[in-house]
Design a protein around this motif. Structure first.
Motif, short mmCIF file in Angstrom:
data_model
loop_
_atom_site.label_atom_id
_atom_site.label_comp_id
_atom_site.label_asym_id
_atom_site.label_seq_id
_atom_site.Cartn_x
_atom_site.Cartn_y
_atom_site.Cartn_z
N ALA A 159 0.83 -1.14 -0.23
CA ALA A 159 -0.25 0.31 -0.01
C ALA A 159 0.79 1.15 0.45
CB ALA A 159 -1.11 -0.10 1.44
N GLU A 160 1.91 1.34 0.48
CA GLU A 160 2.94 2.85 0.74
C GLU A 160 3.42 2.48 -0.50
OE1 GLU A 160 5.28 1.39 4.18
OE2 GLU A 160 4.08 1.56 5.79
N ASP A 161 3.78 1.83 -1.02
CA ASP A 161 4.57 1.69 -2.86
C ASP A 161 3.18 1.85 -3.12
OD1 ASP A 161 6.66 0.56 -2.14
OD2 ASP A 161 6.14 -1.49 -2.46
N ILE A 162 2.24 2.53 -3.62
CA ILE A 162 1.24 2.83 -4.06
C ILE A 162 1.41 4.70 -3.57
CG2 ILE A 162 -1.30 3.46 -4.94
CD1 ILE A 162 -1.85 0.67 -4.65
N SER A 163 0.83 5.04 -2.28
CA SER A 163 1.18 6.96 -1.98
C SER A 163 1.40 6.46 -0.38
CB SER A 163 -0.20 7.37 -2.32
OG SER A 163 -1.50 7.94 -1.71
N LYS A 164 1.75 7.09 -0.34
CA LYS A 164 2.22 7.69 1.40
C LYS A 164 0.69 7.46 2.29
CE LYS A 164 4.03 10.06 5.05
NZ LYS A 164 4.38 11.43 5.49
N ALA A 165 -0.37 8.17 0.95
CA ALA A 165 -1.58 8.21 2.11
C ALA A 165 -1.76 6.66 1.89
CB ALA A 165 -2.60 9.39 1.53
N VAL A 166 -1.97 5.87 1.25
CA VAL A 166 -3.10 4.50 0.85
C VAL A 166 -2.43 3.89 2.21
CG1 VAL A 166 -2.81 2.14 -0.11
CG2 VAL A 166 -3.40 4.67 -1.75
N GLY A 167 -0.68 4.12 2.20
CA GLY A 167 -0.37 3.28 2.42
C GLY A 167 -0.57 3.38 4.09
N GLU A 168 -0.81 4.82 4.84
CA GLU A 168 -1.13 5.10 6.48
C GLU A 168 -3.33 4.84 6.61
OE1 GLU A 168 -1.05 9.21 6.10
OE2 GLU A 168 1.08 9.00 6.82
N GLU A 169 -3.43 4.39 5.43
CA GLU A 169 -4.98 4.76 5.68
C GLU A 169 -5.09 2.99 5.93
OE1 GLU A 169 -9.11 3.84 5.38
OE2 GLU A 169 -7.68 5.93 6.45
N LEU A 170 -4.39 2.12 5.03
CA LEU A 170 -4.52 0.62 5.55
C LEU A 170 -3.90 0.32 6.75
CD1 LEU A 170 -5.77 -2.13 3.64
CD2 LEU A 170 -2.95 -2.11 2.96
N SER A 171 -2.75 1.29 7.37
CA SER A 171 -1.73 0.88 8.35
C SER A 171 -3.18 1.09 9.34
CB SER A 171 -1.30 1.32 8.62
OG SER A 171 0.45 1.46 7.99
N ARG A 172 -4.17 1.83 9.49
CA ARG A 172 -5.55 2.27 9.92
C ARG A 172 -6.11 1.21 10.06
NH1 ARG A 172 -9.82 4.29 10.43
NH2 ARG A 172 -9.92 3.94 8.23
N ARG A 173 -6.52 0.74 8.98
CA ARG A 173 -7.95 -0.06 9.03
C ARG A 173 -7.10 -1.40 9.68
NH1 ARG A 173 -11.07 -0.40 3.49
NH2 ARG A 173 -11.28 2.11 3.26
N LEU A 174 -5.87 -1.77 8.84
CA LEU A 174 -4.90 -3.30 9.76
C LEU A 174 -4.96 -2.97 11.48
CD1 LEU A 174 -3.21 -3.93 7.13
CD2 LEU A 174 -5.49 -5.03 7.20
N LEU A 175 -4.74 -1.99 12.03
CA LEU A 175 -4.87 -1.95 13.34
C LEU A 175 -6.16 -2.17 13.96
CD1 LEU A 175 -2.50 1.31 14.07
CD2 LEU A 175 -1.50 -1.44 14.21
N LYS A 176 -6.82 -1.89 13.41
CA LYS A 176 -8.48 -2.58 14.03
C LYS A 176 -8.09 -4.21 14.01
CE LYS A 176 -10.82 1.57 13.44
NZ LYS A 176 -12.19 1.66 12.61
N GLU A 177 -7.90 -4.66 12.96
CA GLU A 177 -7.57 -6.15 12.27
C GLU A 177 -7.33 -7.40 13.71
OE1 GLU A 177 -10.24 -7.65 10.85
OE2 GLU A 177 -10.79 -5.44 9.65
N LEU A 178 -6.36 -6.79 13.57
CA LEU A 178 -5.14 -7.54 14.62
C LEU A 178 -5.45 -7.80 15.57
CD1 LEU A 178 -2.12 -9.08 15.26
CD2 LEU A 178 -0.94 -6.69 15.08
N PRO A 179 -6.09 -6.73 16.38
CA PRO A 179 -6.44 -7.45 18.02
C PRO A 179 -7.75 -8.23 17.85
CG PRO A 179 -6.06 -4.79 17.25
CD PRO A 179 -6.00 -5.26 16.11
N ALA A 180 -8.73 -8.00 17.00
CA ALA A 180 -9.46 -8.63 16.33
C ALA A 180 -9.03 -10.21 16.43
CB ALA A 180 -10.40 -8.58 15.57
N PHE A 181 -7.34 -10.34 15.91
CA PHE A 181 -7.67 -11.61 15.32
C PHE A 181 -6.28 -11.84 16.73
CE2 PHE A 181 -3.40 -13.88 14.64
CZ PHE A 181 -2.89 -14.47 14.35
N LEU A 182 -5.84 -11.65 17.35
CA LEU A 182 -5.09 -11.60 18.65
C LEU A 182 -6.08 -12.14 19.56
CD1 LEU A 182 -2.45 -9.54 19.31
CD2 LEU A 182 -2.44 -11.09 18.35
#
Length: 217
Positions: A159-182
């Motif tokens: 995602a960061e390879d596309i753009s910094k903004a896209v990378g930041e948005e995906l990171s924000r989303r995945l930070l919700k998925e990781l706790p759910a997985f844990l």
């Protein structure tokens, strides 16, 4: 790829040789650049409005945010001339945003499903009559600890390879998925601890999962 290569090579010829054959007021390079850009942008828009697979969306966004503005327009031969022309983006901002959202939605689901499958495999391994693997002499789950972290990291990197903004948005989303997985991982592990005390490799499996915690931190 063919269109990008053609545009870059032809504009290089215009910049190096054709431009100087005309008076400056003719703006020869600008005319060529605008015509090529309009053609390229028209094709990109047509592609964006059609049904695209996930990998095609990623490639098109890479062209819009990366290859076109950086690799092509910042080329050492073309950069100075292209800066005068102000060509704009390959896609209108609203269409680019739609593609970004499609990509982010798809990538979020892909990572979520990947983590879920990984946990299912790990739970299945706990049920087998098999000792956990050792890494550097310690019981550990390579599948769970390493695979999960790599899945999230590689997804963020793409995602960061596309753009910094896209990378930041995906990171924000995945930070919700990781706790759910844990949480799912913790619940499954607690269930195993309660119900599988007579498992032949009960203690090594406990140690392997405790050792995973360090990696997740």
């Amino acid at each position: 790829l063919h269109m990008g290569k053609t545009m870059k090579e032809d504009l290089t010829v215009v910049a190096k040789y054709i431009n100087k054959l005309y008076p400056p007021e003719f703006n020869v390079f600008s005319i060529y650049a605008e015509l090529y850009h309009n053609c390229f942008a028209s094709q990109a828009k047509k592609s964006a409005e059609s049904h695209l697979e996930d990998k095609d969306i990623y490639l098109l966004l890479s062209w819009v945010h990366n290859f076109y503005p950086k690799d092509m327009r910042k080329d050492h031969v073309l950069a100075m001339e292209l800066d005068k022309v102000k060509l704009g983006s390959l896609l209108p901002s609203n269409l680019s945003k739609q593609l970004e959202n499609k990509y982010l939605d798809s990538e979020e689901v892909t990572v979520k499903n990947s983590l879920s499958r990984c946990l299912d495999k790990e739970i299945q391994r706990w049920k087998e009559d098999k000792e956990p693997e050792k890494l550097n002499g310690h019981f550990q789950s390579e599948l769970l600890g390493i695979f999960v972290i790599q899945s999230i990291y590689s997804s963020q990197k793409r995602a960061e390879d596309i753009s910094k903004a896209v990378g930041e948005e995906l990171s924000r989303r995945l930070l919700k998925e990781l706790p759910a997985f844990l949480r799912s991982y913790r619940d499954a592990f607690e269930d195993f601890k309660e119900k599988s005390k007579k498992h032949r490799y009960y203690k090594p499996i406990l140690i392997a999962n405790i050792n995973n915690c360090w990696n997740f931190r």
